[in-house]
Write an enzyme that holds these catalytic residues in place. Structure first.
Site, PDB file in Angstrom:
ATOM      1  N   HIS A   1      -5.140  -8.699 -16.520  1.00  0.00           N
ATOM      2  CA  HIS A   1      -6.480  -8.336 -17.001  1.00  0.00           C
ATOM      3  C   HIS A   1      -6.702  -6.836 -16.841  1.00  0.00           C
ATOM      4  CE1 HIS A   1     -10.431  -9.242 -18.381  1.00  0.00           C
ATOM      5  NE2 HIS A   1     -11.053  -8.965 -17.247  1.00  0.00           N
TER       6      HIS A   1
ATOM      7  N   HIS B   1     -21.013  -8.273 -16.051  1.00  0.00           N
ATOM      8  CA  HIS B   1     -19.663  -8.018 -16.571  1.00  0.00           C
ATOM      9  C   HIS B   1     -19.377  -8.925 -17.766  1.00  0.00           C
ATOM     10  CE1 HIS B   1     -15.633  -6.552 -16.594  1.00  0.00           C
ATOM     11  NE2 HIS B   1     -15.078  -7.669 -16.153  1.00  0.00           N
TER      12      HIS B   1
ATOM     13  N   GLU C   1       0.822  -1.212   0.000  1.00  0.00           N
ATOM     14  CA  GLU C   1       0.000   0.000   0.000  1.00  0.00           C
ATOM     15  C   GLU C   1       0.855   1.260   0.000  1.00  0.00           C
ATOM     16  OE1 GLU C   1      -3.168   2.783   0.371  1.00  0.00           O
ATOM     17  OE2 GLU C   1      -2.895   0.806  -0.526  1.00  0.00           O
TER      18      GLU C   1
END
Length: 327
Positions: free
Chosen positions: A299, A246, A78
């Site tokens: 992806h 989707h 993060e």
């Protein structure tokens, strides 16, 4: 080709574009490894500029955030994402400064700066609102918008020649571009609601063409905030509705995209066709292989490349020059 006075700006915008792509991909990786709350505060990490590593720092962090035990791997993931995003902001400020110094139009640089500032706010809200799906999805779209605007700006600076696309194809390109953006938003909504594996098979879903689905809950954008969306809050039927939508979106993009291929010249046909096929294949692999990390990150990355390919084709479909009247 632009004159040499633009080369510094071209190099700066191109470098920032690469950095923005890295930020988008790392953001996807951060989301996929559940590191979005690796640091439960913002902009620091447990009150520090880096991940707490001493015994005193760890003890203090546990006192401040008892519900968030330190996971170093997730916390560093993060924080590296935040560091790169901060560097991206600095690079955009440099673009504004160079454009002003070279007396270039500030329209694109200032738009980029405003977008990056908004992205910083979305990054903060992603943490403070504990991965609220609306904010996570908006943050993803903001990243793609930043990448798209940088690429369009670079194309406007004319760093390399492009083949011409017939102007009459432009409306078809616009339709596909809108569909791809909607599909990216659906992908973000799927990921932020942990619906990627709601259907473990393909092309059916749990062996059915139309399984039980709860669209009202799955696409309720007015849902309450919090307390914590890590892992998702929706029912299986709601997640199936998101995943199925989707998929349907992917089918529509493929059909419209394949139709466009027949209207393009060979180079753009190969570029767009490759991006469409690879992206569709990665989506199928995500389902059949149970969302492997590398495939899932790819992806996201190929979705960004598909968007940039479409923008390139659209840029090349500009209106032909108006012929001058004979004197």
């Amino acid at each position: 080709m632009a004159d040499s006075s633009n080369r510094t700006l071209q190099l700066l915008v191109g470098t920032t574009l690469v950095l923005a792509f890295c930020v988008v991909v790392l953001g996807a990786y951060t989301r996929l490894v559940d590191a979005g709350l690796g640091c439960p505060d913002w902009p620091g990490c447990y009150g520090h500029l880096t991940v707490p590593d001493t015994e005193d720092e760890r003890q203090r962090a546990e006192e401040l955030y008892p519900d968030f035990p330190i996971d170093e791997a997730k916390a560093w993931t993060e924080m590296v994402h935040r560091y790169l995003a901060t560097l991206l902001g600095i690079m955009v400020i440099a673009i504004v400064a160079v454009a002003w110094f070279k007396r270039q139009s500030l329209r694109f640089p200032l738009a980029l700066l405003a977008l990056v500032v908004l992205q910083g706010a979305f990054g903060a809200w992603t943490v403070t609102l504990k991965l609220w799906p609306q904010v996570v999805t908006a943050h993803l779209l903001g990243g793609f918008a930043t990448l798209a605007l940088l690429w369009w700006y670079l194309l406007k600076l004319d760093p390399f020649p492009l083949p011409q696309v017939a102007f009459k194809v432009r409306s078809h390109i616009h339709v596909l571009l809108v569909l791809v953006v909607l599909q990216v938003a659906l992908g973000g909504w799927t990921s932020s609601n942990y619906a990627a594996l709601a259907c473990p098979d393909f092309p059916l879903c749990h062996g059915e063409l139309f399984p039980d689905m709860d669209f009202a809950s799955g696409f309720n954008v007015m849902q309450d905030i919090g307390p914590n969306y890590l892992g998702g809050e929706l029912s299986n039927e709601a997640r199936i509705a998101i995943q199925t939508t989707h998929r349907w979106g992917a089918y529509v993009v493929m059909v419209v995209g394949i139709a466009l291929l027949f209207r393009l010249e060979l180079g753009f046909r190969v570029l767009l066709g490759t991006a469409l096929v690879v992206q569709f294949g990665l989506g199928i692999a995500n389902v059949l292989l149970s969302l492997p990390l590398f495939v899932a990150v790819c992806h996201n990355a190929v979705a960004a490349l598909l968007l940039l390919a479409l923008l390139t084709i659209m840029f090349s479909s500009r209106a032909p020059p108006v012929p001058q009247e004979a004197i």
